[in-house]
Design a protein around this motif. Structure first.
Motif, PDB file in Angstrom:
ATOM      1  N   THR A  41     -28.989   5.075   7.519  1.00  0.00           N
ATOM      2  CA  THR A  41     -30.031   4.386   6.757  1.00  0.00           C
ATOM      3  C   THR A  41     -29.525   4.274   5.328  1.00  0.00           C
ATOM      4  OG1 THR A  41     -31.767   5.295   8.161  1.00  0.00           O
ATOM      5  CG2 THR A  41     -32.439   4.449   6.019  1.00  0.00           C
ATOM      6  N   LEU A  42     -29.487   3.058   4.810  1.00  0.00           N
ATOM      7  CA  LEU A  42     -28.957   2.758   3.484  1.00  0.00           C
ATOM      8  C   LEU A  42     -30.083   2.278   2.576  1.00  0.00           C
ATOM      9  CD1 LEU A  42     -26.645   2.068   1.438  1.00  0.00           C
ATOM     10  CD2 LEU A  42     -26.484  -0.148   2.599  1.00  0.00           C
ATOM     11  N   GLY A  46     -33.101   2.001  -4.952  1.00  0.00           N
ATOM     12  CA  GLY A  46     -34.533   2.108  -4.705  1.00  0.00           C
ATOM     13  C   GLY A  46     -35.152   0.937  -3.976  1.00  0.00           C
ATOM     14  N   GLN A  47     -34.362   0.011  -3.479  1.00  0.00           N
ATOM     15  CA  GLN A  47     -34.894  -1.134  -2.746  1.00  0.00           C
ATOM     16  C   GLN A  47     -35.166  -0.754  -1.301  1.00  0.00           C
ATOM     17  OE1 GLN A  47     -32.383  -4.535  -3.284  1.00  0.00           O
ATOM     18  NE2 GLN A  47     -32.484  -4.428  -5.502  1.00  0.00           N
ATOM     19  N   LYS A  48     -35.577  -1.701  -0.504  1.00  0.00           N
ATOM     20  CA  LYS A  48     -35.936  -1.489   0.897  1.00  0.00           C
ATOM     21  C   LYS A  48     -34.792  -0.826   1.667  1.00  0.00           C
ATOM     22  CE  LYS A  48     -37.353  -3.963   5.019  1.00  0.00           C
ATOM     23  NZ  LYS A  48     -37.552  -5.262   5.641  1.00  0.00           N
ATOM     24  N   LYS A  49     -35.138   0.171   2.488  1.00  0.00           N
ATOM     25  CA  LYS A  49     -34.151   0.859   3.316  1.00  0.00           C
ATOM     26  C   LYS A  49     -33.736  -0.046   4.468  1.00  0.00           C
ATOM     27  CE  LYS A  49     -36.049   5.372   2.350  1.00  0.00           C
ATOM     28  NZ  LYS A  49     -36.699   6.568   2.883  1.00  0.00           N
ATOM     29  N   GLN A  50     -32.464   0.035   4.834  1.00  0.00           N
ATOM     30  CA  GLN A  50     -31.930  -0.738   5.948  1.00  0.00           C
ATOM     31  C   GLN A  50     -31.261   0.214   6.926  1.00  0.00           C
ATOM     32  OE1 GLN A  50     -29.362  -3.900   4.704  1.00  0.00           O
ATOM     33  NE2 GLN A  50     -30.603  -4.357   2.922  1.00  0.00           N
ATOM     34  N   ARG A  51     -31.521   0.021   8.197  1.00  0.00           N
ATOM     35  CA  ARG A  51     -30.893   0.824   9.246  1.00  0.00           C
ATOM     36  C   ARG A  51     -29.651   0.080   9.735  1.00  0.00           C
ATOM     37  NH1 ARG A  51     -30.140   5.824  11.136  1.00  0.00           N
ATOM     38  NH2 ARG A  51     -29.873   5.825  13.364  1.00  0.00           N
ATOM     39  N   THR A  65     -26.190   2.569  -7.529  1.00  0.00           N
ATOM     40  CA  THR A  65     -26.915   3.768  -7.126  1.00  0.00           C
ATOM     41  C   THR A  65     -27.399   3.559  -5.697  1.00  0.00           C
ATOM     42  OG1 THR A  65     -27.620   4.130  -9.401  1.00  0.00           O
ATOM     43  CG2 THR A  65     -28.855   5.283  -7.695  1.00  0.00           C
ATOM     44  N   TYR A  66     -27.144   4.549  -4.826  1.00  0.00           N
ATOM     45  CA  TYR A  66     -27.488   4.377  -3.414  1.00  0.00           C
ATOM     46  C   TYR A  66     -27.805   5.712  -2.757  1.00  0.00           C
ATOM     47  CZ  TYR A  66     -22.807   6.069  -2.202  1.00  0.00           C
ATOM     48  OH  TYR A  66     -21.681   6.834  -2.053  1.00  0.00           O
ATOM     49  N   LYS A  67     -28.418   5.640  -1.565  1.00  0.00           N
ATOM     50  CA  LYS A  67     -28.692   6.809  -0.737  1.00  0.00           C
ATOM     51  C   LYS A  67     -28.280   6.486   0.696  1.00  0.00           C
ATOM     52  CE  LYS A  67     -32.808   8.215  -3.294  1.00  0.00           C
ATOM     53  NZ  LYS A  67     -34.259   8.488  -3.203  1.00  0.00           N
ATOM     54  N   LEU A  68     -27.657   7.450   1.358  1.00  0.00           N
ATOM     55  CA  LEU A  68     -27.285   7.328   2.764  1.00  0.00           C
ATOM     56  C   LEU A  68     -27.923   8.485   3.522  1.00  0.00           C
ATOM     57  CD1 LEU A  68     -23.449   6.609   2.542  1.00  0.00           C
ATOM     58  CD2 LEU A  68     -25.277   4.965   2.920  1.00  0.00           C
ATOM     59  N   LYS A  69     -28.526   8.192   4.671  1.00  0.00           N
ATOM     60  CA  LYS A  69     -29.139   9.240   5.484  1.00  0.00           C
ATOM     61  C   LYS A  69     -28.774   9.008   6.943  1.00  0.00           C
ATOM     62  CE  LYS A  69     -33.296  11.826   6.201  1.00  0.00           C
ATOM     63  NZ  LYS A  69     -34.618  12.140   5.748  1.00  0.00           N
ATOM     64  N   SER A  70     -28.441  10.111   7.635  1.00  0.00           N
ATOM     65  CA  SER A  70     -28.093  10.024   9.045  1.00  0.00           C
ATOM     66  C   SER A  70     -28.187  11.400   9.674  1.00  0.00           C
ATOM     67  CB  SER A  70     -26.673   9.491   9.200  1.00  0.00           C
ATOM     68  OG  SER A  70     -26.301   9.505  10.554  1.00  0.00           O
ATOM     69  N   GLU A  71     -28.577  11.437  10.934  1.00  0.00           N
ATOM     70  CA  GLU A  71     -28.597  12.685  11.692  1.00  0.00           C
ATOM     71  C   GLU A  71     -27.199  13.030  12.203  1.00  0.00           C
ATOM     72  OE1 GLU A  71     -31.082  14.881  12.033  1.00  0.00           O
ATOM     73  OE2 GLU A  71     -32.057  13.580  10.569  1.00  0.00           O
ATOM     74  N   GLY A  72     -26.308  12.106  12.129  1.00  0.00           N
ATOM     75  CA  GLY A  72     -24.925  12.296  12.566  1.00  0.00           C
ATOM     76  C   GLY A  72     -24.283  10.931  12.696  1.00  0.00           C
ATOM     77  N   ALA A  73     -23.298  10.680  11.888  1.00  0.00           N
ATOM     78  CA  ALA A  73     -22.627   9.380  11.913  1.00  0.00           C
ATOM     79  C   ALA A  73     -21.124   9.594  11.837  1.00  0.00           C
ATOM     80  CB  ALA A  73     -23.093   8.509  10.761  1.00  0.00           C
TER      81      ALA A  73
END
Length: 84
Positions: A41-42, A46-51, A65-73
């Motif tokens: 998930t990117l 602060g804009q809309k998250k994209q999967r 500026t960014y955020k990355l989230k994953s349960e395992g990638a």
């Protein structure tokens, strides 16, 4: 600018397999990501998250500026700078 004259300086080329916490980061170089498995998930500035799923490619220019989230990638990361 002539695209053929770009001369990237590769800082890092790595294969990562990990969980991503979603903490905020900021690029000081250009970053290219290619997702091999899992999903990420990117969120950029602060804009809309994209999967993003396997096969996705994205490029983050410097000073982003960014955020990355994953349960395992599993993904390839290339960090580089452009020199003209």
């Amino acid at each position: 600018m002539n695209f053929l004259k770009l001369n990237p300086y590769i800082r890092e080329l790595c294969l990562y397999e990990r969980k991503l916490s979603g903490g905020e980061r900021r690029t000081y170089d250009t970053r290219a990501f290619y997702i091999l498995s899992g999903g990420i998930t990117l969120e950029i500035a602060g804009q809309k998250k994209q999967r993003l799923s396997p096969g996705a490619f994205f490029l983050l220019p410097s000073k982003t500026t960014y955020k990355l989230k994953s349960e395992g990638a599993r993904f390839i990361l290339v960090r580089f700078d452009f020199y003209y």
